[in-house]
Scaffold this active site. Sequence first.
Site, PDB file in Angstrom:
ATOM      1  N   HIS A  24      34.668  32.532  46.312  1.00 15.04           N
ATOM      2  CA  HIS A  24      33.713  32.514  47.427  1.00 15.04           C
ATOM      3  C   HIS A  24      34.458  32.388  48.756  1.00 15.04           C
ATOM      4  O   HIS A  24      34.063  32.969  49.763  1.00 15.04           O
ATOM      5  CB  HIS A  24      32.718  31.359  47.258  1.00 15.04           C
ATOM      6  N   ASP A 117      27.024  30.387  52.491  1.00 18.28           N
ATOM      7  CA  ASP A 117      26.922  30.914  51.128  1.00 18.28           C
ATOM      8  C   ASP A 117      25.552  30.504  50.591  1.00 18.28           C
ATOM      9  O   ASP A 117      25.233  29.303  50.572  1.00 18.28           O
ATOM     10  CB  ASP A 117      28.050  30.258  50.322  1.00 18.28           C
ATOM     11  N   THR A 139      28.276  36.515  47.787  1.00 14.83           N
ATOM     12  CA  THR A 139      29.570  36.924  47.226  1.00 14.83           C
ATOM     13  C   THR A 139      29.410  37.516  45.819  1.00 14.83           C
ATOM     14  O   THR A 139      30.397  37.762  45.152  1.00 14.83           O
ATOM     15  CB  THR A 139      30.550  35.731  47.166  1.00 14.83           C
ATOM     16  N   GLN A 338      47.357  37.701  43.087  1.00 13.50           N
ATOM     17  CA  GLN A 338      46.756  38.806  42.319  1.00 13.50           C
ATOM     18  C   GLN A 338      46.880  40.157  43.028  1.00 13.50           C
ATOM     19  O   GLN A 338      47.109  41.174  42.391  1.00 13.50           O
ATOM     20  CB  GLN A 338      45.284  38.483  42.032  1.00 13.50           C
ATOM     21  N   HIS A 353      37.962  39.349  33.646  1.00 12.92           N
ATOM     22  CA  HIS A 353      36.666  38.737  33.320  1.00 12.92           C
ATOM     23  C   HIS A 353      35.544  39.358  34.156  1.00 12.92           C
ATOM     24  O   HIS A 353      34.382  39.058  33.946  1.00 12.92           O
ATOM     25  CB  HIS A 353      36.724  37.231  33.580  1.00 12.92           C
ATOM     26  N   ASN A 357      35.225  39.653  42.912  1.00 11.10           N
ATOM     27  CA  ASN A 357      36.447  39.871  43.703  1.00 11.10           C
ATOM     28  C   ASN A 357      37.483  40.650  42.902  1.00 11.10           C
ATOM     29  O   ASN A 357      38.096  41.583  43.414  1.00 11.10           O
ATOM     30  CB  ASN A 357      37.062  38.542  44.139  1.00 11.10           C
ATOM     31  N   SER A 358      37.668  40.261  41.651  1.00 11.80           N
ATOM     32  CA  SER A 358      38.661  40.946  40.827  1.00 11.80           C
ATOM     33  C   SER A 358      38.287  42.417  40.649  1.00 11.80           C
ATOM     34  O   SER A 358      39.141  43.299  40.729  1.00 11.80           O
ATOM     35  CB  SER A 358      38.792  40.255  39.465  1.00 11.80           C
ATOM     36  N   GLU A 361      38.936  44.216  43.900  1.00  8.04           N
ATOM     37  CA  GLU A 361      40.380  44.346  44.146  1.00  8.04           C
ATOM     38  C   GLU A 361      40.948  45.466  43.281  1.00  8.04           C
ATOM     39  O   GLU A 361      41.717  46.311  43.765  1.00  8.04           O
ATOM     40  CB  GLU A 361      41.076  43.008  43.857  1.00  8.04           C
ATOM     41  N   ASP A 377      27.476  36.464  36.463  1.00  2.34           N
ATOM     42  CA  ASP A 377      27.360  37.852  36.918  1.00  2.34           C
ATOM     43  C   ASP A 377      28.386  38.786  36.283  1.00  2.34           C
ATOM     44  O   ASP A 377      28.258  40.004  36.372  1.00  2.34           O
ATOM     45  CB  ASP A 377      27.500  37.909  38.453  1.00  2.34           C
ATOM     46  N   GLN A 378      29.414  38.209  35.649  1.00  2.40           N
ATOM     47  CA  GLN A 378      30.482  39.040  35.079  1.00  2.40           C
ATOM     48  C   GLN A 378      29.930  40.032  34.065  1.00  2.40           C
ATOM     49  O   GLN A 378      30.437  41.151  33.925  1.00  2.40           O
ATOM     50  CB  GLN A 378      31.529  38.144  34.399  1.00  2.40           C
TER      51      GLN A 378
HETATM   52  N1  UDP Z   1      43.251  35.218  42.006  1.00  2.00           N
HETATM   53  C1  UDP Z   1      44.545  35.008  42.440  1.00  2.00           C
HETATM   54  N2  UDP Z   1      45.502  34.700  41.509  1.00  2.00           N
HETATM   55  C2  UDP Z   1      45.244  34.608  40.189  1.00  2.00           C
HETATM   56  C3  UDP Z   1      43.914  34.844  39.750  1.00  2.00           C
HETATM   57  C4  UDP Z   1      42.937  35.148  40.691  1.00  2.00           C
HETATM   58  O1  UDP Z   1      44.842  35.095  43.638  1.00  2.00           O
HETATM   59  O2  UDP Z   1      46.177  34.309  39.443  1.00  2.00           O
HETATM   60  C5  UDP Z   1      42.204  35.511  43.014  1.00  2.00           C
HETATM   61  C6  UDP Z   1      41.697  36.929  42.889  1.00  2.00           C
HETATM   62  O3  UDP Z   1      42.521  37.805  43.632  1.00  2.00           O
HETATM   63  C7  UDP Z   1      40.275  36.815  43.397  1.00  2.00           C
HETATM   64  C8  UDP Z   1      39.876  35.359  43.099  1.00  2.00           C
HETATM   65  O4  UDP Z   1      41.090  34.669  42.803  1.00  2.00           O
HETATM   66  O5  UDP Z   1      40.225  37.062  44.782  1.00  2.00           O
HETATM   67  C9  UDP Z   1      38.977  35.226  41.885  1.00  2.00           C
HETATM   68  O6  UDP Z   1      37.699  35.670  42.234  1.00  2.00           O
HETATM   69  P1  UDP Z   1      36.769  36.406  41.173  1.00  2.00           P
HETATM   70  O7  UDP Z   1      35.476  36.708  41.851  1.00  2.00           O
HETATM   71  O8  UDP Z   1      37.464  37.548  40.567  1.00  2.00           O
HETATM   72  O9  UDP Z   1      36.596  35.352  40.003  1.00  2.00           O
HETATM   73  P2  UDP Z   1      36.104  33.824  39.958  1.00  2.00           P
HETATM   74  O10 UDP Z   1      37.330  33.000  40.108  1.00  2.00           O
HETATM   75  O11 UDP Z   1      35.122  33.622  41.084  1.00  2.00           O
HETATM   76  O12 UDP Z   1      35.499  33.704  38.603  1.00  2.00           O
END
Ligand code: UDP
Length: 459
Positions: A24, A117, A139, A338, A353, A357-358, A361, A377-378
Site C-alpha cells: 500500500h 487508503d 491499491t 524486486q 502470489h 503491485n507484483s 511490476e 484479491d490475488q
Molecule cells: N517487494 C520487494 N522485495 C521483495 C518482495 C516484494 O521489494 O523481496 C515489493 C514488490 O516490488 C511490491 C511489494 O513489495 O511492490 C509487494 O506488493 P504486492 O501488492 O505485490 O503484494 P503484498 O505484499 O501486498 O501481498
Amino acid sequence: MGETDPKIASNAHVLILPYTAQGHINPMLQFAKRLVSKGLKATLVTSTFISKSMLVDPNTPIDIQSISDGFDEGGFAQAESSEDYLATFQKVGSPSLATLMKKLGEIGRPVHALIYDPFLPWALDVAKQFGVAGVAFFTQSCAVNSIYYHVHKGLLQLPLSVSNVSLPGLPELQVSELPSYVSLYGSYPAFFDMVVNQFSNLDLVDWVLFDDFYELETEVVDWMSKLWKLGTIGPTLPSMYLDKRLEDDKDYGVNLFKPDTGTCMSWLDGKPKVSVVYVSFGSMAELDVEQTREIAWGLKRSRCYFLWVVRESEEAKLPTKFMEETSEKGLVVRWCSQLEVLSHESVGCFLTHCGLNSVMEAMCLGIPMVAVPQWTDQITNAKFVEDIWEVGIKAQPDEKGIVKSQAIELSIKEIMGGEKGKEIKKNANKWKNLAREAIDEGGSSDKHINQFVADLFAK
Ligand code: UDP
C-alpha cells in the site's frame, strides 16, 4: 513540466495516508512523487511503529510523518487479532491524524487534501473535520473493488448460492475466481468488513483514484466512473522503469524489510539471459508448510535457476537441507529489490502470489508470470493475468487447494520454453508498452493526474 500541466497554487500540500503494508505504501508514495513533480508538496504518513524500523531513501522528495495506530511497539503483530488492530487503529489513529494535521497547520504547512487508503475510511471524517478535500486511493484493482462495491450495496448477496457472477464491466466470473473474502464468506471477518466498508462513506469523497491504468480495465473503469469522480493514475513504478520523466526516481524509497541487493544482483549477473525463475509471495502471505514444500520441489524439478524470496518469518517452512541441496541452481533470500531483480536480463519468469503491485511490476517490465495466488484479491488478479491480459499461466491447485510440485514444474516449463509461453511473452511485451504509454506525457494516466491536480489544486 509538460504543457498540459496546470499552474499549482504555491503552497498546495497533500497528506498521503496508506494502510501499514509495503504493497500500500509503494503505490501511494509513487503517486506522491508524481504530484511533487507537478509542483505540489507531499507528506507521507506511516505508523509510529513502522517509522522506527523502515529504511528510507535519504533523497526522497517526500516528507515523512507518523501517527499512532495504537501499537507503537509492535505494530500489527502486537495486536490480539486483525479485529483488534483495525478497531484500535481507528480509535487511536483518528485523533492522532487530527493532531498531526493541526500541527502541520501551525508550523506553516497546512494540508489542502488528504489522500487516504480506503482500508482506513475513518480518515475521510478527519479530512472533513478540517474542511480539506478527501481523496480515496485504491491499491487493489478496479475489478476487485467493483465486486466489493456490489457486496456493500447488497447487490451480491452472501453467501453466494450461484456458481458464476456477472457484474457490469467484468467478464463472467466463477465463484472460485472472486476474492477469497467473498467466495469463502466468513473466512476473515475483520478483513471482509474492511474491504466492504471502503464504500461506507465513499459518496463524500472529492476524488477516487485507482492504482492501475485505463487500458487495463477499460470497461469496469467506465462503469465505476459513473459513480464517482474517478481517475486511473498508474502504473506507479518508479519513473526510471517507465517514462523516466522523474529525475533520479529509481526506487520506491521506503522499505519495511532490508533487501539483500548485492547478493541477488551478483548471483543474477552470473546466469545466462532469460534463465532464472524469480519467486516471491510478497510481504504478507503466509503459506502452509505443505504448499512451501511443493513449491520447493517444483522449482527443483523444473531444473531452472531460481531466486526465491522467503521472508524470515516463513523460513522454517522450507524443507530441511533444501538450500544446501539446490545451491547449484537456486538462491533463497529474505527480501530483495524486486524491481531490480525483475528488470535483470537473466530473469525469464515470475512465480508470484499476484499481489497487484507484483502483477503491475511484471507487466511493466514484460515478464511472464506463473500465478500461485493465496488469498484476498490475488485470486481475481490471477484470473485476469491468465485469461484477460494473457500474461501468465495459473498453476492449477489440487482438490485440497494445494498447487503440487508437478503443476509448478509444468507451468514454469511452459513459460520458459513452451509454445504458449511464446504467446504469453508477446502479450507481456504488448502490455509493457501500453503501461508506459499510459503514464507518459499525454497518456491516459498522465491526463487523469493533470485533471485531478487542476480540479483540486490549480490557482
Ligand atoms: N517487494 C520487494 N522485495 C521483495 C518482495 C516484494 O521489494 O523481496 C515489493 C514488490 O516490488 C511490491 C511489494 O513489495 O511492490 C509487494 O506488493 P504486492 O501488492 O505485490 O503484494 P503484498 O505484499 O501486498 O501481498
